[in-house]
Write a protein that holds these residues in place. Structure first.
Motif, PDB file in Angstrom:
ATOM      1  N   GLN A  86       1.015  -1.231  -0.127  1.00  0.00           N
ATOM      2  CA  GLN A  86      -0.147   0.055   0.054  1.00  0.00           C
ATOM      3  C   GLN A  86       0.923   1.188   0.043  1.00  0.00           C
ATOM      4  O   GLN A  86       2.219   1.243   0.307  1.00  0.00           O
ATOM      5  N   PRO A  87       0.465   2.341  -0.246  1.00  0.00           N
ATOM      6  CA  PRO A  87       1.303   3.421  -0.335  1.00  0.00           C
ATOM      7  C   PRO A  87       1.985   3.963   1.071  1.00  0.00           C
ATOM      8  O   PRO A  87       3.154   4.310   0.862  1.00  0.00           O
ATOM      9  N   LEU A  91       6.191   4.397   0.980  1.00  0.00           N
ATOM     10  CA  LEU A  91       6.487   5.639   1.473  1.00  0.00           C
ATOM     11  C   LEU A  91       7.614   5.203   2.598  1.00  0.00           C
ATOM     12  O   LEU A  91       8.684   5.816   2.479  1.00  0.00           O
ATOM     13  N   VAL A  92       7.339   4.161   3.262  1.00  0.00           N
ATOM     14  CA  VAL A  92       8.469   3.557   3.941  1.00  0.00           C
ATOM     15  C   VAL A  92       9.865   3.307   3.462  1.00  0.00           C
ATOM     16  O   VAL A  92      10.868   3.777   3.777  1.00  0.00           O
ATOM     17  N   ASP A  93       9.611   2.589   2.415  1.00  0.00           N
ATOM     18  CA  ASP A  93      10.511   2.017   1.358  1.00  0.00           C
ATOM     19  C   ASP A  93      11.252   3.085   1.225  1.00  0.00           C
ATOM     20  O   ASP A  93      12.507   3.202   1.018  1.00  0.00           O
ATOM     21  N   SER A  94      10.495   4.249   0.374  1.00  0.00           N
ATOM     22  CA  SER A  94      11.068   5.420  -0.103  1.00  0.00           C
ATOM     23  C   SER A  94      11.964   6.275   1.033  1.00  0.00           C
ATOM     24  O   SER A  94      13.363   6.516   0.571  1.00  0.00           O
ATOM     25  N   PRO A 143       4.636  11.366  10.215  1.00  0.00           N
ATOM     26  CA  PRO A 143       3.361  11.143  10.553  1.00  0.00           C
ATOM     27  C   PRO A 143       2.236  10.441   9.774  1.00  0.00           C
ATOM     28  O   PRO A 143       1.325   9.807  10.611  1.00  0.00           O
ATOM     29  N   MET A 144       2.447  10.455   8.582  1.00  0.00           N
ATOM     30  CA  MET A 144       1.651   9.928   7.960  1.00  0.00           C
ATOM     31  C   MET A 144       1.580   8.302   7.814  1.00  0.00           C
ATOM     32  O   MET A 144       0.590   7.385   7.874  1.00  0.00           O
ATOM     33  N   VAL A 145       2.750   7.662   7.917  1.00  0.00           N
ATOM     34  CA  VAL A 145       3.090   6.359   8.147  1.00  0.00           C
ATOM     35  C   VAL A 145       2.767   6.052   9.444  1.00  0.00           C
ATOM     36  O   VAL A 145       2.192   4.695   9.573  1.00  0.00           O
ATOM     37  N   GLU A 246       2.561  12.876  -0.823  1.00  0.00           N
ATOM     38  CA  GLU A 246       3.825  12.756  -0.152  1.00  0.00           C
ATOM     39  C   GLU A 246       4.753  12.115  -0.906  1.00  0.00           C
ATOM     40  O   GLU A 246       5.973  12.680  -1.041  1.00  0.00           O
ATOM     41  N   ILE A 247       4.564  10.852  -1.480  1.00  0.00           N
ATOM     42  CA  ILE A 247       5.560  10.325  -2.121  1.00  0.00           C
ATOM     43  C   ILE A 247       6.021  10.872  -3.360  1.00  0.00           C
ATOM     44  O   ILE A 247       7.293  11.057  -3.665  1.00  0.00           O
TER      45      ILE A 247
END
Length: 347
Positions: A86-87, A91-94, A143-145, A246-247
């Protein structure tokens, strides 16, 4: 004295679990096996191309394909998709990779109704992250993660418990082995899939035709897709939309080009998605990310309509098989070659 013995016991139990939990992975369902084995992926800091996304990429596009299109050696393609991604996971990977890849110039990702709505895949991704994901600083601080994975202290505590005692992360898989005859009967195939995924990680960075254990699975036209089943994908998950933005911002600020792919689903699913208007949210994201200031650094390629009658190209409702991968590669190659060798963005 009792407290000391208790602590020693916990340390021993934790150590025992960490040393033995891999014995149980071949008994897990496919996605769990893949997430576990993906932990062994090596990060080449010389990589110029990064690939993120879910099992549609795993099954549909190989790292060698991206190497050919981008005219780089295959070792300079870092292939990092995971099933049910999921996004928030992207995002975590990014966030974890962005500072490890100083030569990175382009990142490929797939975006579809499956990762813009609240559905069963959203919940599956969360559990997979708890069981096999890294408890990194980025997953807690951003914050989003944090909102996606740890909306309260209980969830964070559960992730810590699994990190210390990994058997708890396997409980949902192993419990069903005890009471579900269908799961028990599926164990031989699970073990075979584990070996095929393991081989794919060692030789192809995890690229694997979904559910293939030597044969090329093929979807039959007579297989039913209940009418309006994709209605659940029509809803908008506001957090997903915010994370996608955000990504794009993250990679754009680091001068990395972003390429979004809309990989096709099976014919009946695509037609039902069209009927329920489940593409609306992802289409809106595509339009938004193509606006200034992103326009020069973001491209969108939409292939939802390329296989509306070719059932033989799919392993199941959502994944291309080897025949579909080969056919899709020809289509995608032309589009990406044109894009790579011209200033035109998107399609």
């Amino acid at each position: 004295m009792k407290i000391r013995y208790l602590i020693i016991s916990f340390v021993f139990i934790s150590l025992f679990m960490h040393l033995t939990w891999e014995w149980f992975i071949p008994y897990c369902e496919t996605t769990s096996s893949y997430w576990y084995l993906s932990r062994s992926r090596k990060i080449n800091t010389e990589a110029k191309i990064l690939v993120l996304g879910d099992s549609q990429i795993v099954s549909g596009i190989s790292p060698d394909f991206f190497a050919e299109v981008e005219n780089v050696p295959s070792e300079e393609v870092l292939y990092f998709p995971k099933p049910s991604q999921q996004p928030e996971g992207i995002l975590v990977d990014s966030l974890e990779l962005i500072h490890q890849l100083p030569k990175l110039r382009k990142v490929y990702m797939n975006l579809s109704p499956l990762n813009t709505s609240k559905n069963s895949v959203t919940d599956a991704n969360r559990q997979l992250f708890y069981s096999f994901g890294n408890l990194s600083k980025e997953s807690i601080v951003h914050p989003m993660v944090r909102k996606a994975y740890f909306p309260n202290l209980t969830d964070l505590s559960w992730k810590i418990v699994i990190s210390v005692f990994p058997y708890f992360g396997l409980s949902s898989n192993l419990n069903r082995l005890v009471y579900d005859p269908a799961v028990q009967a599926d164990v031989p195939r699970r073990k075979q899939e584990f070996l095929y995924i393991q081989e794919s990680m060692e030789k192809r960075q995890g690229s694997w035709v979904w559910k293939s254990i030597g044969e090329d699975p093929s979807l039959q036209e007579k297989e039913e897709f209940p009418e309006n089943s994709s209605l659940v994908l029509a809803g908008k998950r506001d957090l997903s939309v915010s994370i996608w933005s955000e990504i794009v911002k993250l990679w754009r600020e680091n001068n990395v080009e972003v390429v979004f792919l809309r990989i096709p689903f099976s014919p009946k699913m695509e037609k039902d998605i069209l009927k329920t208007n489940a593409n609306a949210v992802s289409d809106e994201i595509f339009k938004t990310v193509m606006l200034e200031p992103n326009k020069k650094k973001v491209a969108v390629f939409d292939f939802r309509s390329v296989f509306l009658n070719e059932y033989q190209n799919f392993a199941d409702l959502t994944h291309l098989n080897q025949k579909g991968r080969d056919a899709f590669s020809l289509i995608l190659k032309k589009v990406l070659f044109d894009h790579t060798n011209s200033p035109t963005q998107g399609m």
